[in-house]
Design an enzyme around this catalytic site. Structure first.
Site, PDB file in Angstrom:
ATOM      1  N   LYS A 177      13.859   9.543   6.076  1.00 19.44           N
ATOM      2  CA  LYS A 177      13.482  10.957   6.034  1.00 19.44           C
ATOM      3  C   LYS A 177      13.876  11.696   7.313  1.00 19.44           C
ATOM      4  O   LYS A 177      14.033  12.913   7.307  1.00 19.44           O
ATOM      5  CB  LYS A 177      11.985  11.105   5.749  1.00 19.44           C
ATOM      6  CG  LYS A 177      11.508  10.422   4.465  1.00 19.44           C
ATOM      7  CD  LYS A 177      12.370  10.753   3.280  1.00 19.44           C
ATOM      8  CE  LYS A 177      11.937  10.127   1.950  1.00 19.44           C
ATOM      9  NZ  LYS A 177      11.889   8.665   1.896  1.00 19.44           N
ATOM     10  N   TYR A 225       6.081   2.813  -9.827  1.00 22.11           N
ATOM     11  CA  TYR A 225       6.141   3.245  -8.421  1.00 22.11           C
ATOM     12  C   TYR A 225       5.010   2.615  -7.613  1.00 22.11           C
ATOM     13  O   TYR A 225       3.842   2.673  -8.022  1.00 22.11           O
ATOM     14  CB  TYR A 225       6.041   4.778  -8.346  1.00 22.11           C
ATOM     15  CG  TYR A 225       6.039   5.268  -6.909  1.00 22.11           C
ATOM     16  CD1 TYR A 225       7.230   5.542  -6.266  1.00 22.11           C
ATOM     17  CD2 TYR A 225       4.851   5.415  -6.201  1.00 22.11           C
ATOM     18  CE1 TYR A 225       7.243   5.944  -4.941  1.00 22.11           C
ATOM     19  CE2 TYR A 225       4.850   5.829  -4.878  1.00 22.11           C
ATOM     20  CZ  TYR A 225       6.050   6.094  -4.253  1.00 22.11           C
ATOM     21  OH  TYR A 225       6.053   6.488  -2.947  1.00 22.11           O
ATOM     22  N   TYR A 235       9.953   0.784  -1.552  1.00 22.99           N
ATOM     23  CA  TYR A 235      11.340   1.261  -1.662  1.00 22.99           C
ATOM     24  C   TYR A 235      12.369   0.206  -1.282  1.00 22.99           C
ATOM     25  O   TYR A 235      13.108  -0.302  -2.124  1.00 22.99           O
ATOM     26  CB  TYR A 235      11.544   2.482  -0.754  1.00 22.99           C
ATOM     27  CG  TYR A 235      10.781   3.709  -1.151  1.00 22.99           C
ATOM     28  CD1 TYR A 235      11.283   4.577  -2.122  1.00 22.99           C
ATOM     29  CD2 TYR A 235       9.562   4.033  -0.552  1.00 22.99           C
ATOM     30  CE1 TYR A 235      10.583   5.724  -2.471  1.00 22.99           C
ATOM     31  CE2 TYR A 235       8.866   5.183  -0.896  1.00 22.99           C
ATOM     32  CZ  TYR A 235       9.388   6.019  -1.858  1.00 22.99           C
ATOM     33  OH  TYR A 235       8.705   7.150  -2.201  1.00 22.99           O
TER      34      TYR A 235
HETATM   35  C1  LIG Z   1      11.775   7.988   0.554  1.00 24.95           C
HETATM   36  C2  LIG Z   1      12.284   6.592   0.713  1.00 24.95           C
HETATM   37  C3  LIG Z   1      13.381   6.114  -0.034  1.00 24.95           C
HETATM   38  C4  LIG Z   1      14.029   6.900  -1.128  1.00 24.95           C
HETATM   39  O1  LIG Z   1      14.809   7.948  -0.666  1.00 24.95           O
HETATM   40  P1  LIG Z   1      14.925   9.251  -1.577  1.00 24.95           P
HETATM   41  O2  LIG Z   1      15.764  10.160  -0.803  1.00 24.95           O
HETATM   42  O3  LIG Z   1      13.532   9.735  -1.789  1.00 24.95           O
HETATM   43  O4  LIG Z   1      15.556   8.837  -2.870  1.00 24.95           O
HETATM   44  C5  LIG Z   1      13.834   4.847   0.207  1.00 24.95           C
HETATM   45  N1  LIG Z   1      13.244   4.056   1.123  1.00 24.95           N
HETATM   46  C6  LIG Z   1      12.202   4.470   1.855  1.00 24.95           C
HETATM   47  C7  LIG Z   1      11.599   3.517   2.809  1.00 24.95           C
HETATM   48  C8  LIG Z   1      11.680   5.751   1.672  1.00 24.95           C
HETATM   49  O5  LIG Z   1      10.629   6.131   2.396  1.00 24.95           O
END
Ligand SMILES: *Cc1c(COP(=O)(O)O)cnc(C)c1O
Length: 347
Positions: free
Chosen positions: A62, A275, A301
């Site tokens: 992010k 999720y 993720y």
């Molecule tokens: C938000 C996030 C993602 C996914 O990225 P997006 O841009 O939301 O698709 C992947 N890995 C981590 C650790 C994240 O925090």
């Protein structure tokens, strides 16, 4: 053209400083070989782009998006950021830290999106860090349109006299996606500087800004490097549609031609029950990355992304001679909200 075919002047160069931007990120992040994991899996040569090392508040993907979102917020003279995410959102944690760097307040809505978590889930990991950064938090039940909720709160705050800047979930709009278009160019430059070519990029895809930014960035500079998004939440078709929609908007911002949806690659075989719920393959990926490479993934993720990479290797998707780059998107702060699950799967 592919990386193997490019000379140093063959790609277009984009000056990302033409967009409003605030420096937040350690960059370039390193690209490292995963020698022991490659050997263990007996497949292609594996590399890892360390966007878990972006430097802000334990790192993660992010931060690159927030460079451009903060740039816009400051240009608009905002005094406060408003955003939303799941309870253990990495995006909210990085946004809260970025707000501190910029001298802004941060208000976040946290969705109870993941069922059946214990009490610690709402206190530890990212939630704890949100509080360290002084963010104010509001909880919401699961299943709402959270961007609509956060926009309504933004308007309420504006009516009360604040100057709030709304950031959508995951920082995933065309402004945020510029962060990953810029990362695409960074990867191309690192590859050219070292002579290391890549045939595939594999990563976790959620709110879509990361994949859309990468795909738009590679396309805009003229590099043909396929990006495989491993879905953490949605079925393939919905994720492809969402990524394609944001890729289109990002390409417009880059003044580059559109691409067809057939260029968006998503594998939805590693979502598990949904999720934020680690599947057995998620826990295996956490254990393998830790024990072969000393790398911490996260259960929501990056470990689903890595599970996708492992699964694709096992099903013979790549050629043995391929060089495959995994994008580590960060998230290790969420590990602490899943300690029991992870230790139980750490055989
Ligand atoms: C938000 C996030 C993602 C996914 O990225 P997006 O841009 O939301 O698709 C992947 N890995 C981590 C650790 C994240 O925090």
């Amino acid at each position: 053209m592919s990386l193997a075919e490019t000379g140093s002047h063959d790609l277009q160069h984009i000056d990302f400083d033409q967009y409003a931007r605030m420096a937040l990120c350690h960059q370039p992040t390193p690209i490292e070989a995963m020698v022991r994991l490659s050997e263990h899996l007996g497949g292609p040569s594996l590399f890892i782009k360390r966007d878990d090392c972006t430097g802000l508040a334990t790192g993660g993907n992010k931060t690159r998006k927030l460079e451009f979102l903060l740039g816009e917020a400051l240009a608009k003279h905002a005094d406060m950021l408003v955003t939303q995410g799941a309870v253990q959102s990495n995006h909210v944690r990085q946004t809260a830290a970025a707000a501190c760097r910029a001298g802004l307040k941060c208000h976040a809505l946290l969705e109870r999106r993941v069922p059946d978590r214990d009490a610690a889930y709402e206190e530890t990991g990212n939630v704890f860090l949100d509080k360290v950064f002084g963010a104010t938090l509001e909880f919401r039940p699961g299943g709402l349109d959270m961007n609509a909720e956060a926009m309504a709160v933004t308007e309420k705050l504006r009516a009360e006299g604040h100057r709030p800047y709304f950031i959508p979930g995951g920082g995933s709009n065309a402004t945020g996606a510029l962060g990953y278009a810029s990362c695409a160019q960074e990867i191309a430059m690192q590859a050219q500087a070292t002579g290391q070519t890549f045939d595939w990029l594999v990563m976790a895809t959620g709110s879509t800004g990361t994949q859309a930014g990468l795909v738009a960035g590679f396309h805009a500079i003229g590099l043909d490097l396929p990006v495989m998004g491993v879905s953490v939440r949605q079925p393939r078709e919905r994720q492809v549609d969402a990524v394609h929609g944001l890729t289109k908007k990002t390409l417009e911002k880059l003044n580059a031609p559109a691409i067809p949806a057939s260029k968006i690659l998503v594998d939805d075989g590693y979502v598990g029950e949904g999720y934020g719920i680690p599947a057995p393959s998620t826990l295996e990926a956490i254990s393998m990355a830790a024990k072969f490479e000393g790398i911490l993934l996260d259960p929501v993720y990056s470990a689903k992304g890595m599970a996708g990479l492992i699964g694709l290797i096992r099903e013979g998707f790549f050629k043995a001679t391929d060089n495959v780059l995994f994008l580590h998107t960060g998230g290790s702060a969420a590990l602490f909200a899943y300690e029991d699950t992870i230790l139980a799967g750490n055989a």
